[in-house]
Design a protein around this motif. Structure first.
Motif, mmCIF file in Angstrom:
data_model
loop_
_atom_site.group_PDB
_atom_site.id
_atom_site.type_symbol
_atom_site.label_atom_id
_atom_site.label_comp_id
_atom_site.label_asym_id
_atom_site.label_seq_id
_atom_site.Cartn_x
_atom_site.Cartn_y
_atom_site.Cartn_z
ATOM 1 N N LEU A 120 53.097 85.436 48.852
ATOM 2 C CA LEU A 120 54.684 85.087 48.472
ATOM 3 C C LEU A 120 54.734 86.131 47.418
ATOM 4 N N ASP A 121 54.061 86.433 46.582
ATOM 5 C CA ASP A 121 54.380 87.369 45.614
ATOM 6 C C ASP A 121 54.402 88.818 46.086
ATOM 7 N N LEU A 166 68.703 85.164 46.803
ATOM 8 C CA LEU A 166 68.214 84.362 45.780
ATOM 9 C C LEU A 166 67.525 83.340 46.053
ATOM 10 N N LEU A 167 68.068 82.615 47.136
ATOM 11 C CA LEU A 167 67.417 81.225 47.698
ATOM 12 C C LEU A 167 65.893 81.630 48.050
ATOM 13 N N GLY A 168 65.709 82.840 48.586
ATOM 14 C CA GLY A 168 64.408 83.269 49.072
ATOM 15 C C GLY A 168 63.339 83.526 47.718
ATOM 16 N N GLY A 202 59.102 80.932 44.121
ATOM 17 C CA GLY A 202 58.721 80.407 42.792
ATOM 18 C C GLY A 202 58.250 79.026 43.087
ATOM 19 N N VAL A 203 58.788 78.470 43.881
ATOM 20 C CA VAL A 203 58.402 76.915 44.081
ATOM 21 C C VAL A 203 56.847 76.969 44.961
ATOM 22 N N GLY A 204 56.996 77.860 46.186
ATOM 23 C CA GLY A 204 55.845 77.782 46.770
ATOM 24 C C GLY A 204 54.650 78.297 46.015
#
Length: 586
Positions: free
Chosen positions: A30-31, A58-60, A65-67
């Motif tokens: 994800l990073d 931006l949603l991505g 961040g959440v994941g």
């Protein structure tokens, strides 16, 4: 087991680690997606003016961040759980190994060193098991994945951070070699310092009585200074190499930005025809910055792994030790269930026979016997081998010649726990645990010794006289080694401990030396009234052994005289000389 089997522990908790690695990999990937989104924000939104894509991009970033938060939490929790469980098992197994070793092992090692092994060294392994191991895996995965994404953008530029990582790896290897020996020396000196502190605190009253505070402070200061200097040596190694790694990371950022900027502005000055956009350059720089963490972590992880490696070596030295005293059947000295079963089968009565027993240079050809229920008195000068006889009877050491029989059975054929449970001892070196008086009396037998039996034992030993005056009575917590009690009070509690066990054999090794004559006589009467129990009384005072069925007098490891009180007086030997000196006979 003669070696710490870390692989076995890891295998046991492999599922925890597997899930943790999956979570760590997912979070890392994800990073790696984040710079790509940044690239599209720059190229597609800021440059190409496709504003409709901004919300999705931006949603991505928010989703990443959440994941990452979820996967990071899962990774940390699982590693901490597995590491804590592993360290707990290692510590209890190490403690069990230490407990299984014979008295000879403890004769050659101090308690401070053992405390450091059980606490500090296991903590170093805990660090590896809980987070350093997974961090090393993350360094590898993050490095490989970052290099892959950088090469997708511009493979020529990616060679620069790749070379930097190779250099950082070489530096980490050099650092590990320097740190390896130093960590062993630091741990050893830490053990010495712990032992000095523990010994001083245990004997603080003696230190104060002789006004030796200054001497003890100086001794502790010496070890503390050596510990300090060794840690400074460690710091020098770390400070020498770690800044080089940090300098490499900064140079990588500058070089990547400089050359990447030239690629964007002038087409492509590097070999090949790969072009770069502004967004790709920014993404590439973000990836380069992402390489800083793995490269800087190499030094810290090398530090941790060197420390853990030194700890494993020290623990393996303990695991390599084998008990000198073992059951002939090969059973463990800690096998309580087996020993209990064999104990009931043998149903020991207390017949004791020493047959031509020798032990090193201490005892020489000692032969005597005592029937079940009889009392044997042992006298002799200091160093004549009196206490050694008891240590051999309990198999703290094995005879070097001859044999010892209990109920006609060679004690080497008896399970160790069964043998030692059959013999209750009140030794010269009184040891009381930091526990209640009741807990000390019921030591190791909390499930079998009842409260009334504890009370009866305290009464028989005349300990109830002072226990009843305490506010909490039997529930009074006494300090470490019986701090707060007089010598006579401690002796009476240890006598109560021995009486409560109701074993076939009772040994009293100069156990009434701190008692007044009246209390000693009362306890002697109690002991005389104990039927069916073989009693061995070691003493320097005639009054303690004069009523024994048999008395032996040791001299330089040999039996010089043997007989009853009257027979020995009539013989006019060493026993008579002792009697005359104690009773003022000219």
């Amino acid at each position: 087991m003669n070696k710490l089997n870390l692989t076995g522990y890891v295998r046991k908790y492999a599922l925890f680690y597997l899930i943790a690695v999956i979570c760590m990999t997912a979070g890392t990937m994800l990073d790696q997606i984040a710079p790509i989104i940044i690239q599209h924000i720059v190229d597609d939104v800021l440059v190409a003016r496709k504003m409709e894509l901004l919300h999705f991009l931006l949603l991505g970033i928010l989703s990443i961040g959440v994941g990452r938060c979820f996967f990071q939490y899962a990774k940390e929790f699982l590693c901490d759980l597995a590491g804590s469980k592993m360290a707990s098992e290692i510590r209890i197994n190490l403690f069990g190994k230490i407990q299984s070793l014979s008295a000879n092992f403890f004769d050659g090692i101090n308690s401070g060193e053992l405390m450091s092994r059980v606490k500090d060294d296991v903590d170093r392994i805990w660090d590896i098991a809980a987070f350093m191991g997974i961090l090393m895996a993350e360094v590898v995965i993050r490095t490989v994945s970052t290099l892959y994404f950088m090469m997708r953008i511009h493979w020529q530029l990616a060679l620069i951070p790749a070379a930097g990582m190779v250099i950082a790896g070489v530096i980490a290897i050099l650092m590990e070699r320097k740190l390896d020996g130093l960590y062993g020396a630091v741990a050893q000196e830490g053990s010495e310092m712990n032992n000095v502190a523990a010994e001083n605190l245990a004997g603080v009253r003696t230190v104060k009585a002789f006004a030796r505070e200054g001497f003890e402070i100086a001794k502790f200061h010496k070890h503390n200074q050596q510990f300090y200097e060794l840690n400074i040596d460690l710091s020098r190694v770390f400070v020498k190499y770690n800044p080089i790694i940090q300098m490499i990371t900064r140079l990588l950022a500058v070089a990547s930005l400089l050359l990447g900027g030239l690629v964007v502005m002038k087409g492509n000055p590097l070999p090949g025809d790969k072009q770069m956009s502004v967004g790709e350059l920014i993404a590439f720089i973000v990836y380069v910055n992402g390489m800083f963490w793995p490269m800087e972590m190499l030094g810290w992880l090398t530090n941790g792994f060197s420390s853990a490696k030194a700890s494993v070596k020290r623990l393996n030295k303990i695991y390599a030790e084998m008990p000198d005293i073992t059951d002939r059947s090969g059973g463990s000295t800690l096998d309580e269930e087996l020993s209990g079963a064999l104990f009931s089968q043998h149903d020991l009565n207390g017949d004791i026979a020493f047959e031509h027993v020798s032990y090193k240079e201490i005892l020489k050809d000692v032969t005597f016997s005592v029937k079940a229920g009889q009392t044997l008195g042992i006298m002799g000068a200091t160093g004549s081998g009196k206490t050694t006889i008891i240590n051999l009877l309990k198999r703290m050491y094995d005879v070097t010649g001859g044999s010892i029989r209990l109920d006609g059975i060679d004690i080497r054929e008896l399970p160790l726990p069964a043998l030692r449970r059959a013999v209750s001892c009140v030794m010269q070196d009184i040891f009381l645990f930091s526990d209640t008086i009741e807990g000390n009396v019921r030591l190791g037998e909390r499930e079998t010794i009842t409260v009334p039996e504890v009370r009866s034992a305290l009464t028989q030993s005349h300990a109830a006289e002072f226990v009843d005056k305490m506010e909490e009575k039997e529930q009074t917590v006494i300090g470490e080694r019986g701090v707060g009690l007089s010598g006579g009070q401690k002796q009476r509690i240890t006598i109560a401990r021995a009486l409560a066990r109701k074993t076939p054999v009772l040994v009293l090794d100069d156990s009434t030396s701190a008692l007044d004559s009246e209390t000693e006589q009362e306890i002697q009467q109690v002991l005389a009234g104990l039927s069916g129990m073989t009693k061995i009384i070691i003493a320097h005072r005639i009054s303690a052994v004069r009523k024994a069925d048999k008395i032996i007098v040791l001299d330089k490891g040999r039996i010089a005289e043997e007989g009853t009180h009257e027979e020995l007086l009539a013989r006019g030997g060493l026993y008579k000389e002792t009697y005359d000196s104690q009773y003022g006979v000219n």
